[in-house]
Design a protein around this motif. Structure first.
Motif, mmCIF file in Angstrom:
data_model
loop_
_atom_site.group_PDB
_atom_site.id
_atom_site.type_symbol
_atom_site.label_atom_id
_atom_site.label_comp_id
_atom_site.label_asym_id
_atom_site.label_seq_id
_atom_site.Cartn_x
_atom_site.Cartn_y
_atom_site.Cartn_z
ATOM 1 N N ALA A 72 -39.353 12.339 34.879
ATOM 2 C CA ALA A 72 -40.166 11.851 33.757
ATOM 3 C C ALA A 72 -39.225 11.612 32.588
ATOM 4 N N ILE A 73 -39.655 10.760 31.674
ATOM 5 C CA ILE A 73 -38.847 10.495 30.486
ATOM 6 C C ILE A 73 -39.684 10.713 29.226
ATOM 7 N N GLY A 74 -38.997 10.832 28.103
ATOM 8 C CA GLY A 74 -39.700 10.870 26.820
ATOM 9 C C GLY A 74 -39.587 12.211 26.124
ATOM 10 N N PRO A 88 -36.970 5.857 25.327
ATOM 11 C CA PRO A 88 -37.182 6.218 26.736
ATOM 12 C C PRO A 88 -38.272 5.372 27.398
ATOM 13 N N GLU A 89 -39.365 5.153 26.670
ATOM 14 C CA GLU A 89 -40.469 4.384 27.250
ATOM 15 C C GLU A 89 -40.058 2.929 27.484
ATOM 16 N N GLN A 90 -39.291 2.356 26.526
ATOM 17 C CA GLN A 90 -38.809 0.979 26.736
ATOM 18 C C GLN A 90 -37.870 0.920 27.938
ATOM 19 N N GLY A 91 -37.077 1.978 28.115
ATOM 20 C CA GLY A 91 -36.174 2.034 29.274
ATOM 21 C C GLY A 91 -36.954 2.037 30.581
ATOM 22 N N LEU A 92 -38.055 2.786 30.595
ATOM 23 C CA LEU A 92 -38.883 2.859 31.801
ATOM 24 C C LEU A 92 -39.507 1.496 32.106
ATOM 25 N N LEU A 93 -40.033 0.856 31.061
ATOM 26 C CA LEU A 93 -40.643 -0.462 31.273
ATOM 27 C C LEU A 93 -39.591 -1.480 31.723
ATOM 28 N N ALA A 94 -38.386 -1.379 31.131
ATOM 29 C CA ALA A 94 -37.307 -2.304 31.512
ATOM 30 C C ALA A 94 -36.918 -2.096 32.977
ATOM 31 N N LEU A 95 -36.909 -0.850 33.413
ATOM 32 C CA LEU A 95 -36.564 -0.569 34.815
ATOM 33 C C LEU A 95 -37.627 -1.146 35.759
ATOM 34 N N ARG A 96 -38.901 -0.915 35.426
ATOM 35 C CA ARG A 96 -39.983 -1.439 36.276
ATOM 36 C C ARG A 96 -39.898 -2.961 36.357
ATOM 37 N N LYS A 97 -39.613 -3.591 35.211
ATOM 38 C CA LYS A 97 -39.552 -5.062 35.183
ATOM 39 C C LYS A 97 -38.341 -5.555 35.973
ATOM 40 N N ILE A 105 -48.946 2.631 43.075
ATOM 41 C CA ILE A 105 -49.947 3.250 43.953
ATOM 42 C C ILE A 105 -50.117 4.700 43.510
ATOM 43 N N ARG A 106 -51.315 5.061 43.071
ATOM 44 C CA ARG A 106 -51.559 6.421 42.579
ATOM 45 C C ARG A 106 -52.695 7.076 43.373
ATOM 46 N N PRO A 107 -52.358 7.836 44.404
ATOM 47 C CA PRO A 107 -53.407 8.490 45.208
ATOM 48 C C PRO A 107 -54.029 9.658 44.450
ATOM 49 N N VAL A 133 -54.701 1.439 42.392
ATOM 50 C CA VAL A 133 -53.631 0.444 42.504
ATOM 51 C C VAL A 133 -53.502 -0.200 41.130
ATOM 52 N N ARG A 134 -52.457 0.188 40.443
ATOM 53 C CA ARG A 134 -52.263 -0.216 39.037
ATOM 54 C C ARG A 134 -51.227 -1.331 38.963
ATOM 55 N N GLU A 135 -51.593 -2.447 38.337
ATOM 56 C CA GLU A 135 -50.609 -3.516 38.089
ATOM 57 C C GLU A 135 -49.604 -2.973 37.078
ATOM 58 N N ILE A 140 -50.776 -6.022 28.714
ATOM 59 C CA ILE A 140 -50.469 -5.757 27.302
ATOM 60 C C ILE A 140 -49.152 -5.010 27.115
ATOM 61 N N TYR A 141 -48.642 -4.385 28.166
ATOM 62 C CA TYR A 141 -47.351 -3.698 28.068
ATOM 63 C C TYR A 141 -46.201 -4.676 27.856
ATOM 64 N N PHE A 142 -46.371 -5.908 28.347
ATOM 65 C CA PHE A 142 -45.232 -6.834 28.350
ATOM 66 C C PHE A 142 -45.513 -8.134 27.592
ATOM 67 N N GLY A 242 -55.225 1.098 34.326
ATOM 68 C CA GLY A 242 -54.755 1.958 35.421
ATOM 69 C C GLY A 242 -54.044 3.191 34.902
ATOM 70 N N ASP A 243 -53.306 3.030 33.825
ATOM 71 C CA ASP A 243 -52.622 4.167 33.194
ATOM 72 C C ASP A 243 -53.653 5.209 32.763
ATOM 73 N N ILE A 244 -54.664 4.750 32.069
ATOM 74 C CA ILE A 244 -55.636 5.680 31.484
ATOM 75 C C ILE A 244 -56.540 6.289 32.563
ATOM 76 N N TYR A 272 -40.371 6.287 43.169
ATOM 77 C CA TYR A 272 -41.397 7.321 43.345
ATOM 78 C C TYR A 272 -41.329 8.289 42.170
ATOM 79 N N GLU A 273 -42.473 8.501 41.513
ATOM 80 C CA GLU A 273 -42.505 9.360 40.328
ATOM 81 C C GLU A 273 -43.888 9.974 40.166
ATOM 82 N N PRO A 274 -43.940 11.163 39.550
ATOM 83 C CA PRO A 274 -45.257 11.710 39.191
ATOM 84 C C PRO A 274 -45.948 10.765 38.220
ATOM 85 N N ILE A 275 -47.275 10.894 38.089
ATOM 86 C CA ILE A 275 -47.940 10.030 37.110
ATOM 87 C C ILE A 275 -47.849 10.610 35.698
ATOM 88 N N HIS A 276 -47.518 11.895 35.613
ATOM 89 C CA HIS A 276 -47.466 12.538 34.287
ATOM 90 C C HIS A 276 -46.147 12.269 33.575
HETATM 91 C C1 IPM Z 1 -46.857 6.312 32.979
HETATM 92 C C2 IPM Z 1 -46.516 6.447 31.517
HETATM 93 C C3 IPM Z 1 -45.840 5.180 31.024
HETATM 94 C C4 IPM Z 1 -46.862 4.057 31.110
HETATM 95 C C5 IPM Z 1 -45.237 5.244 29.602
HETATM 96 C C6 IPM Z 1 -44.318 6.413 29.440
HETATM 97 C C7 IPM Z 1 -44.500 3.971 29.272
HETATM 98 O O1 IPM Z 1 -47.646 6.776 30.760
HETATM 99 O O2 IPM Z 1 -45.926 6.124 33.791
HETATM 100 O O3 IPM Z 1 -48.029 6.444 33.329
HETATM 101 O O4 IPM Z 1 -47.706 3.919 30.223
HETATM 102 O O5 IPM Z 1 -46.813 3.335 32.101
#
Ligand code: IPM
Ligand code: NAD
Ligand code: MN
Length: 350
Positions: A72-74, A88-97, A105-107, A133-135, A140-142, A242-244, A272-276
């Motif tokens: 996890a980051i942040g 950290p959050e921008q880094g995560l989004l940049a990696l996903r992109k 996929i969040r079971p 199944v979260r896009e 709005i993230y991007f 999907g996040d929420i 592969y990562e936890p959702i938290h």
């Molecule tokens: C998640 C997180 C991330 C998101 C944040 C940290 C950018 O909440 O992986 O669920 O909103 O996607």
């Protein structure tokens, strides 16, 4: 030899990552597997070392890997990392992109071992087994333009037909391996992107006549998730919803600490990562629940390495240990992170 790039990250990330790696290492030889772990800086740890959350070497190591494990980051609210050139959050989004990880996929399962620990009545949660199944690389993230000014700010939510169709196909393909029901979640009574979402998902559904499709508005879906969770098989939805909804769904098993996820592109490496998140409130105390990370490693074994038996044995061990009452404080127990991990390893070897 499987090359795994390891991004332990921040907060509880390194603690739960140590658990997942210990479980993989302790059991690899039983399944004639051999893992090479390549640790890389990411998130706040990347900022401390290089000013950027996603250093170039880390990204390269991700491209080169057979799979990626992310803790996890942040930081906590007000952390100095919030002022970094790349947070950290921008880094995560940049990696996903960069890796085009559009399918997250969040079971969400409530195994019987967790029933007594759920804050929701057993009659409601028993049998809960659905997948969000979260896009993950649009919405709005991007969307551009976006701007934060002194007295006004805006973000842009954008989706294209192609982006919606490819995540919808993923959802239906997954549903075909399960109970063949897709719930598409949107806000089509208000949002233009949701009106397009609903139209495209309805079109894609025609390719899957063996599956049923229902549409639901996100606000009432949020209620139904805790009121009738067994109604759902596969939920497909846009990035923010999907996040929420998936964090909300963690109330069903009783904690975020047991929910893993997998993120896939069309053909590239998966992550592969936890959702938290990094849980700064409990970091460094050896009390985080490592199940989310251990179960993410199990998803990696199943989905990237086709090691179904190894994945299943890890999942079985995690829930067997919980069933015996070895649980961390988030589930009302007093097991330490390393004690829980040792119990899982012992269970797998017994
Ligand atoms: C998640 C997180 C991330 C998101 C944040 C940290 C950018 O909440 O992986 O669920 O909103 O996607
Ligand atoms: P969080 O998910 O980190 O924590 C929410 C609550 O759940 C906290 O009370 C925490 O202690 C608890 N929790 C989470 N994981 C747990 C575990 N494994 N065991 C026991 N308890 C656990 O959410 P937050 O506090 O809103 O965010 C903290 C930081 O994490 C922020 O900087 C945020 O941006 C980041 N974040 C990162 C990711 C990611 O790396 N993918 C995901 C979400 C949030
Ligand atoms: Mn989240």
């Amino acid at each position: 030899m499987k090359k795994i790039t390891v991004l332990a990250g921040d907060g509880i990330g390194p603690e739960i990552m140590a658990s997942a790696i210990a479980v993989l290492q302790a059991t690899a030889s039983n399944y004639e597997q051999n893992f090479q772990f390549n640790n890389q800086l990411f998130g706040g740890a990347g900022i401390e070392a290089s000013g950027r959350a996603l250093p170039e070497a880390t990204l390269q190591a991700c491209y080169d890997a057979d799979a990626i494990l992310l803790g996890a980051i942040g930081g906590a609210i007000g952390s100095p990392w919030e002022k970094a050139k790349q947070t950290p959050e921008q880094g995560l989004l940049a990696l996903r992109k960069a890796l085009n990880l559009f399918a997250n996929i969040r079971p969400i399962c409530v195994p019987d071992a967790l029933l007594p620990l759920s804050p929701v009545k057993e009659a409601i949660v028993k049998g809960t087994d659905f997948i969000v199944v979260r896009e993950l690389t649009s919405g709005i993230y991007f969307g551009e333009p976006r701007q934060l000014q002194e007295t006004k700010a805006y973000d842009t939510c954008r989706y294209t037909e192609t982006e919606i169709a490819r995540i919808a196909h993923k959802a239906f393909q997954l549903a075909q391996t399960r109970r063949k029901k897709v719930t598409s979640v949107d806000k089509a009574n208000v949002l233009a992107t949701s009106k397009l979402w609903r139209k495209v998902v309805t079109d894609v559904a025609k390719d899957y006549p063996d599956c049923t499709l229902e549409h639901q508005l996100v606000d009432s879906c949020a209620m139904r998730i805790v009121q009738q969770p067994t109604d759902f098989d596969v939920i497909v939805t846009e990035n923010l919803f999907g996040d929420i909804l998936s964090d909300e769904a963690s109330v069903l098993p009783g904690t975020l600490g047991v929910l893993p996820s997998a993120s896939h592109s069309e053909n590239g490496v998966s992550l592969y990562e936890p959702i938290h998140g990094s849980a700064p409130d409990i970091a460094g105390k050896n009390c985080a629940n490592p199940a989310s990370m251990i179960l993410s490693a199990a998803l990696m074994l199943r989905q990237s390495f086709q090691e179904e038996k190894m994945a299943q044995s890890i999942e079985d061990a995690v829930f067997a240990v919980m069933n015996e009452g070895v649980v961390t404080p988030d589930l009302g127990g007093n097991a330490k992170t390393d004690e829980f991990t040792a119990a899982v390893i012992k269970k797998m070897q017994s």
